[in-house]
Design an enzyme around this catalytic site. Structure first.
Site, short mmCIF file in Angstrom:
data_model
loop_
_atom_site.label_atom_id
_atom_site.label_comp_id
_atom_site.label_asym_id
_atom_site.label_seq_id
_atom_site.Cartn_x
_atom_site.Cartn_y
_atom_site.Cartn_z
N ASP A 148 0.82 -1.21 0.00
CA ASP A 148 0.00 0.00 0.00
C ASP A 148 0.86 1.27 0.00
OD1 ASP A 148 -2.25 -1.53 -0.06
OD2 ASP A 148 -2.73 -1.32 2.07
N GLY A 149 2.04 1.20 0.60
CA GLY A 149 2.95 2.35 0.59
C GLY A 149 3.37 2.73 -0.82
N ASP A 174 -4.05 10.15 4.37
CA ASP A 174 -4.23 11.05 5.51
C ASP A 174 -3.14 12.11 5.62
OD1 ASP A 174 -2.03 9.51 6.62
OD2 ASP A 174 -3.48 8.07 7.38
N ARG A 186 -5.54 18.06 23.06
CA ARG A 186 -4.28 17.83 23.76
C ARG A 186 -3.95 16.34 23.68
NH1 ARG A 186 -7.18 20.89 27.21
NH2 ARG A 186 -7.56 19.13 28.62
N ASP A 206 -1.05 13.42 21.41
CA ASP A 206 0.09 13.22 20.52
C ASP A 206 -0.11 13.84 19.14
OD1 ASP A 206 1.30 11.87 22.54
OD2 ASP A 206 1.30 9.90 21.60
N ALA A 263 -6.73 3.00 7.58
CA ALA A 263 -5.29 3.02 7.84
C ALA A 263 -5.03 3.51 9.27
CB ALA A 263 -4.59 3.88 6.79
N SER A 275 -6.68 2.65 13.52
CA SER A 275 -5.96 2.23 14.72
C SER A 275 -6.10 3.24 15.85
CB SER A 275 -4.47 2.01 14.40
OG SER A 275 -3.83 3.24 14.10
#
Length: 296
Positions: A70-71, A144, A171, A173, A185, A189
């Site tokens: 997929d990359g 994304d 607030r 990551d 994708a 997760s």
């Protein structure tokens, strides 16, 4: 018909797989051109004029076949954007959600392609621009756009607006902004929903939020989303955030830099089998709806 061929040279079986395809094309008298990054792995190919840069693939190919995972599909889709050339993926990776054709069925794949027994679907893209910093090159993504912290030990605060209306300050990551294609994708997760590709929406999914009420939000993809990272304390030399397109192209931006995310004016064209639906792929690749099995 002229077929363009792209391959991920880091995959150990790519040379063999591409060689099998070229033998089929030669046998059928189908013209082809090869991305010049494959010169090294296809050094035995006699006609070196078949190797062309990305621009040559855009101009000469009627369809591009990408060997990898997929990359590879994501990277290839970005340099084909705006050309109208559809992209077909042959999976050499682990998942193959986008690259759904099998390397074991290359003959069948070419037969379906030549006889018109495939379909082309258009997938929306996202664009991240920096209106207050025009020197920073915009990003385009099929899956994304991700705004992430630069310092692994600290959270970021991201003020977010939708069409000028304040959504809130996240607030944690970071934030994921996913197309329907990218909903299965990174966003999945992070707790985001599965969105079928025919929906015209953008998913906003927080990454490890330090807020019990932070949940994914789905907005129309015609929305203008503005995000401003707030300066963190204490101030360090690594203040600011990272922003990624499809996890492959990255920019470092300082704090207080406005990021504007919109639907891109072009779409990505992907070749799919007429005999397979989106839900078939969902069940096969993500084991959707299967009963869990405990091995003894």
């Amino acid at each position: 018909m002229t077929i363009g061929v792209v391959g991920n040279s880091s995959k150990p079986d790519v040379a063999t797989a591409v060689g099998s395809l070229l033998a089929i094309l030669d046998q059928r008298g189908i013209a082809y051109v090869l991305h010049d990054e494959m010169r090294e792995i296809l050094h035995s190919l006699g006609d070196r004029s078949r190797f062309v840069p990305a621009k040559g693939l855009r101009e000469r190919a009627d369809v591009v076949v990408a060997f990898g995972g997929d990359g590879t599909m994501l990277a290839t889709s970005r340099f084909l954007v705006g050309s109208g050339v559809p992209l077909l993926g042959v999976n050499l990776g682990r998942l193959g959600f986008l690259a759904e054709f099998s390397v074991d069925a290359l003959e069948e794949m070419i037969e379906e392609l030549v006889e018109g027994r495939t379909r082309t679907v258009e997938r929306g893209l996202l664009r991240a621009s920096f209106p207050d910093n025009p020197e920073i090159e915009p990003l385009v993504a099929l899956n994304d756009i991700v705004i992430d912290k630069r310092d692994g030990s600290r959270m970021v605060q991201l003020q977010t607006w939708i069409n000028g209306d304040f959504l809130g300050t996240y607030r944690g990551d970071g934030l994921i902004f996913a197309t329907p294609t990218g909903s299965t994708a990174y966003a999945l997760s992070a707790g985001g929903p599965v969105v079928t590709p025919n929906c015209d929406v953008t998913v906003i999914a927080p990454i490890a939020p330090h807020m019990l009420t932070a949940r994914p939000v789905v907005v129309p993809d015609r929305s203008t989303i503005d995000v401003i990272p707030i300066q963190q304390l204490p101030i360090t030399g690594r203040d600011g955030v990272q922003i990624y397109a499809d996890g492959q192209v990255q920019r470092n931006i300082p704090a207080a830099t406005k990021v504007t995310i919109t639907r891109y004016e072009f779409t990505a064209s992907l070749v799919k089998r007429t005999s397979t639906t989106y839900f078939d792929v969902l069940r096969a690749k993500l084991l959707w709806g299967r009963e869990p099995v405990l091995n003894s």
